[in-house]
Write a protein that holds these residues in place. Structure first.
Motif, short mmCIF file in Angstrom:
data_model
loop_
_atom_site.label_atom_id
_atom_site.label_comp_id
_atom_site.label_asym_id
_atom_site.label_seq_id
_atom_site.Cartn_x
_atom_site.Cartn_y
_atom_site.Cartn_z
N HIS A 201 -3.74 -9.83 1.24
CA HIS A 201 -3.78 -8.49 1.83
C HIS A 201 -5.18 -7.89 1.73
O HIS A 201 -5.59 -7.14 2.59
CB HIS A 201 -2.78 -7.57 1.14
CG HIS A 201 -1.37 -7.94 1.44
ND1 HIS A 201 -0.33 -7.14 1.11
CD2 HIS A 201 -0.82 -9.01 2.03
CE1 HIS A 201 0.80 -7.69 1.47
NE2 HIS A 201 0.52 -8.85 2.03
N SER B 204 0.31 -13.54 -8.14
CA SER B 204 0.42 -12.79 -6.90
C SER B 204 -0.59 -13.25 -5.85
O SER B 204 -1.46 -12.50 -5.45
CB SER B 204 0.21 -11.31 -7.20
OG SER B 204 0.45 -10.56 -6.06
N ALA C 129 2.98 -6.00 11.98
CA ALA C 129 1.71 -5.34 11.72
C ALA C 129 0.66 -5.67 12.79
O ALA C 129 0.54 -6.83 13.20
CB ALA C 129 1.17 -5.72 10.35
N GLN D 199 -8.91 -5.64 5.80
CA GLN D 199 -9.04 -4.22 5.50
C GLN D 199 -8.41 -3.34 6.58
O GLN D 199 -8.04 -2.21 6.31
CB GLN D 199 -10.52 -3.85 5.33
CG GLN D 199 -11.16 -4.52 4.14
CD GLN D 199 -10.52 -4.10 2.83
OE1 GLN D 199 -10.28 -2.92 2.62
NE2 GLN D 199 -10.21 -5.05 1.99
N GLN E 63 -0.61 -11.06 -2.54
CA GLN E 63 -1.27 -9.76 -2.67
C GLN E 63 -2.77 -9.91 -2.42
O GLN E 63 -3.39 -9.06 -1.81
CB GLN E 63 -1.02 -9.16 -4.04
CG GLN E 63 -1.57 -7.76 -4.19
CD GLN E 63 -1.24 -7.18 -5.54
OE1 GLN E 63 -0.84 -7.87 -6.46
NE2 GLN E 63 -1.42 -5.89 -5.66
N TYR F 230 0.91 -10.11 6.26
CA TYR F 230 1.51 -8.80 6.56
C TYR F 230 1.26 -7.81 5.42
O TYR F 230 1.35 -8.14 4.25
CB TYR F 230 3.01 -8.94 6.76
CG TYR F 230 3.72 -7.61 6.95
CD1 TYR F 230 3.83 -7.06 8.21
CD2 TYR F 230 4.26 -6.92 5.88
CE1 TYR F 230 4.47 -5.85 8.40
CE2 TYR F 230 4.89 -5.71 6.06
CZ TYR F 230 5.00 -5.17 7.32
OH TYR F 230 5.62 -3.97 7.49
N SER F 231 0.94 -6.60 5.81
CA SER F 231 0.83 -5.50 4.86
C SER F 231 1.40 -4.26 5.53
O SER F 231 1.07 -3.97 6.69
CB SER F 231 -0.63 -5.27 4.47
OG SER F 231 -0.73 -4.15 3.62
N SER F 232 2.23 -3.53 4.82
CA SER F 232 2.86 -2.35 5.41
C SER F 232 1.84 -1.31 5.84
O SER F 232 2.10 -0.51 6.74
CB SER F 232 3.87 -1.74 4.44
OG SER F 232 3.23 -1.32 3.26
N LYS F 233 0.65 -1.33 5.24
CA LYS F 233 -0.37 -0.35 5.64
C LYS F 233 -0.86 -0.60 7.07
O LYS F 233 -1.42 0.29 7.70
CB LYS F 233 -1.56 -0.35 4.68
CG LYS F 233 -2.46 -1.56 4.76
CD LYS F 233 -3.62 -1.44 3.80
CE LYS F 233 -4.55 -2.63 3.92
NZ LYS F 233 -5.69 -2.50 3.02
N HIS F 234 -0.62 -1.80 7.60
CA HIS F 234 -1.02 -2.13 8.97
C HIS F 234 0.14 -1.97 9.96
O HIS F 234 -0.01 -2.26 11.14
CB HIS F 234 -1.55 -3.55 9.06
CG HIS F 234 -2.77 -3.80 8.22
ND1 HIS F 234 -3.85 -2.96 8.18
CD2 HIS F 234 -3.05 -4.81 7.37
CE1 HIS F 234 -4.76 -3.45 7.35
NE2 HIS F 234 -4.29 -4.56 6.84
N SER G 97 6.65 -9.31 9.37
CA SER G 97 6.74 -8.94 7.96
C SER G 97 6.96 -10.13 7.04
O SER G 97 6.70 -10.02 5.84
CB SER G 97 7.87 -7.93 7.75
OG SER G 97 9.10 -8.47 8.14
#
Length: 57
Positions: A18, A12, A54, A22, A15, A42-46, A37
């Motif tokens: 990501h 990974s 993001a 932070q 990962q 890219y991270s969905s939290k952003h 994306s």
């Protein structure tokens, strides 16, 4: 221990990228306009508005 780390990196690598960002402030230092994306950073939290982009301004 070393073998486990190598296995984790091979399994990974995206990962781990990501973890490098932070928050959007940190991500924008390298990508000022944010990332789509399909970008490895890219991270969905952003992606607060869930539009597939993001940290856009």
């Amino acid at each position: 221990m070393r073998i486990q780390l190598i296995a984790a990196l091979l399994h990974s690598p995206i990962q781990l990228l990501h973890l490098a960002f932070q928050n959007c402030t940190e991500l924008r230092k390298k990508y000022p306009n944010g990332v789509a994306s399909d970008h490895p950073a890219y991270s969905s939290k952003h992606d607060r508005d869930k539009d597939g982009y993001a940290c856009e301004r």
